[in-house]
Scaffold this active site. Structure first.
Site, PDB file in Angstrom:
ATOM      1  N   HIS A 100       0.837  -1.220   0.000  1.00  0.00           N
ATOM      2  CA  HIS A 100       0.000   0.000   0.000  1.00  0.00           C
ATOM      3  C   HIS A 100       0.870   1.269   0.000  1.00  0.00           C
ATOM      4  O   HIS A 100       1.998   1.239  -0.447  1.00  0.00           O
ATOM      5  CB  HIS A 100      -1.011  -0.026   1.162  1.00  0.00           C
ATOM      6  CG  HIS A 100      -1.682  -1.361   1.309  1.00  0.00           C
ATOM      7  ND1 HIS A 100      -2.642  -1.817   0.435  1.00  0.00           N
ATOM      8  CD2 HIS A 100      -1.499  -2.370   2.206  1.00  0.00           C
ATOM      9  CE1 HIS A 100      -3.030  -3.035   0.794  1.00  0.00           C
ATOM     10  NE2 HIS A 100      -2.353  -3.402   1.863  1.00  0.00           N
ATOM     11  N   GLU A 114      -2.117   0.633   7.963  1.00  0.00           N
ATOM     12  CA  GLU A 114      -1.306  -0.533   7.590  1.00  0.00           C
ATOM     13  C   GLU A 114      -0.090  -0.108   6.768  1.00  0.00           C
ATOM     14  O   GLU A 114       1.020  -0.625   6.956  1.00  0.00           O
ATOM     15  CB  GLU A 114      -2.152  -1.538   6.786  1.00  0.00           C
ATOM     16  CG  GLU A 114      -1.374  -2.827   6.513  1.00  0.00           C
ATOM     17  CD  GLU A 114      -1.928  -3.662   5.371  1.00  0.00           C
ATOM     18  OE1 GLU A 114      -3.119  -3.543   5.045  1.00  0.00           O
ATOM     19  OE2 GLU A 114      -1.133  -4.423   4.793  1.00  0.00           O
ATOM     20  N   HIS A 167       3.129  -6.966   4.476  1.00  0.00           N
ATOM     21  CA  HIS A 167       1.783  -6.484   4.826  1.00  0.00           C
ATOM     22  C   HIS A 167       1.442  -6.836   6.267  1.00  0.00           C
ATOM     23  O   HIS A 167       2.143  -7.615   6.909  1.00  0.00           O
ATOM     24  CB  HIS A 167       0.730  -7.145   3.916  1.00  0.00           C
ATOM     25  CG  HIS A 167       0.753  -6.642   2.506  1.00  0.00           C
ATOM     26  ND1 HIS A 167      -0.241  -5.852   1.979  1.00  0.00           N
ATOM     27  CD2 HIS A 167       1.677  -6.805   1.525  1.00  0.00           C
ATOM     28  CE1 HIS A 167       0.057  -5.558   0.723  1.00  0.00           C
ATOM     29  NE2 HIS A 167       1.221  -6.119   0.415  1.00  0.00           N
ATOM     30  N   GLU A 233       2.221 -11.612   5.806  1.00  0.00           N
ATOM     31  CA  GLU A 233       1.304 -10.868   6.675  1.00  0.00           C
ATOM     32  C   GLU A 233       1.867 -11.004   8.085  1.00  0.00           C
ATOM     33  O   GLU A 233       1.918 -12.100   8.649  1.00  0.00           O
ATOM     34  CB  GLU A 233      -0.114 -11.462   6.616  1.00  0.00           C
ATOM     35  CG  GLU A 233      -0.757 -11.439   5.224  1.00  0.00           C
ATOM     36  CD  GLU A 233      -1.450 -10.114   4.901  1.00  0.00           C
ATOM     37  OE1 GLU A 233      -1.277  -9.148   5.680  1.00  0.00           O
ATOM     38  OE2 GLU A 233      -2.138 -10.055   3.865  1.00  0.00           O
TER      39      GLU A 233
HETATM   40 ZN   LIG Z   1      -2.094  -5.174   2.981  1.00  0.00          ZN
END
Ligand SMILES: [Zn+2]
Length: 269
Positions: A100, A114, A167, A233
Site C-alpha cells: 500500500h 497498515e 503487509h 502478513e
Molecule cells: Zn495489505
C-alpha cells in the site's frame, strides 16, 4: 566452541533416533513414538511402512525438535538448521515491497495505517538483509502511491533474486486472530518453498502464532513477479494486543530478522 559441540551431539542423537526407527518393521501406517535423550518428541504425522521398514517423516520430526527444514531444489539435499545460523546474502539483490502507501492506506485500526506499519517493518527488513550482505531495494521509502505493477517491474529491472511484499493482516470476523501468514503464487514450487521458509523463520523469530502458508494467486504482486516471490502478513491489526506489538519497534525488528533469515536460507538452497 561449546555451541558447536552441543549442536553436534544434538544431531548425533537425532540421527540415532531416526536410524533406530528405520529398523522397526510392520505392515501398515502406524504411530511411532520418537524420543530424544529419553524424552518423547511430539510430532503429528504418522510413520509409514515400505519394504518392511518403518519410515519416519524427517520434516515432521525435525520441526518438532525446533529445527528449520530446507529442501534444496534438486530434491537430493535437505538442510536442517539448528540455532541462529544464517547463510550470507553476498551478491544477492532482494526487493522489499512495503504494501500500500499514499492514498491506499490498507487497513486502519485505532488510527494506525497498515501502509505505515508495512513501511517500518520493510525498512528494518532491508537493513537486516544488508547486514547479511545483500543489496536490498525498497519499492517505496515514503508514504507514496505506487501501482502493483510498478512494484514487480522494479524487481525485474533490478534483476532481483527475490521479491518480498510486506503487509499486516486484519479480520472482520475474528477479533482475536493472531499470527504470521505467508502467501505464494500457485504453481511455483520455488515461491511455495520461499513462503514456507519465511513462515518458519518469522514464527521462530517472534514466537507468534502460525497461520500457515497459502496459495494466493489472486494477488497481483505475486502473479506478476518474475522471480520467487512471497507476500508476508506480519500479524493482525484487528486484534488490539497484536496491533500494539506491530507498532513496537523491537517487535518490528524481530519480524525483519525472521524475514531476512528466511530469504537467506532460501537462497542458500
Ligand atoms: Zn495489505
Amino acid at each position: 566452541m561449546p555451541l558447536m559441540k552441543r549442536t553436534t551431539s544434538f544431531f548425533a542423537a537425532l540421527i540415532l533416533a531416526l536410524s533406530l526407527m528405520l529398523n522397526v518393521s510392520g505392515s501398515s501406517r502406524r504411530t511411532v513414538q520418537v524420543r530424544l535423550n529419553g524424552e518423547a518428541v511430539p510430532f503429528d504425522t504418522a510413520a509409514y511402512i515400505e519394504n518392511n521398514r518403518t519410515m519416519v517423516p524427517l520434516r515432521a520430526v525435525a520441526e518438532a525438535l525446533g529445527l528449520t527444514v530446507t529442501w534444496h531444489h534438486s530434491g537430493s539435499t535437505v538442510d536442517l538448521i539448528h540455532g541462529d545460523w544464517t547463510p550470507s546474502l553476498a551478491g544477492r539483490t532482494i526487493v522489499v515491497d512495503p504494501g500500500h502507501g499514499g492514498s491506499a492506506t490498507g487497513a486502519v485500526y485505532e488510527g494506525v495505517k497498515e501502509s505505515a506499519l508495512n513501511l517500518a517493518i520493510a525498512q528494518k527488513t532491508a537493513a537486516a538483509l544488508e547486514a547479511l550482505g545483500a543489496k536490498a531495494v525498497l519499492t517505496r521509502t515514503g508514504d507514496t502511491d505506487l501501482s502493483l505493477y510498478a512494484r514487480t517491474e522494479l524487481a525485474s529491472r533490478h534483476k532481483a533474486d527475490l521479491f518480498l511484499s510486506v503487509h499486516c493482516n486484519s479480520s472482520a470476523t475474528n477479533r482475536e486472530a493472531t499470527g504470521i501468514y505467508t502467501a505464494y503464487k500457485g504453481g511455483s514450487r520455488q515461491s511455495l518453498a520461499l513462503a514456507d521458509l519465511l513462515r518458519q523463520t518469522m514464527v521462530g523469530a517472534t514466537g507468534a502464532a502460525d497461520m500457515g502458508t497459502h496459495n494466493r494467486s489472486d494477488l497481483a504482486v505475486l502473479r506478476t513477479a518474475r522471480m520467487p516471490a512471497s507476500l508476508v502478513e506480519c500479524g493482525f491489526m484487528s486484534t488490539p494486543s497484536e496491533l500494539r506489538l506491530l507498532q513496537d519497534p523491537s517487535y518490528q525488528a524481530l519480524l525483519a530478522q525472521g524475514i531476512a533469515r528466511g530469504a537467506a536460507l532460501y537462497l542458500a538452497a
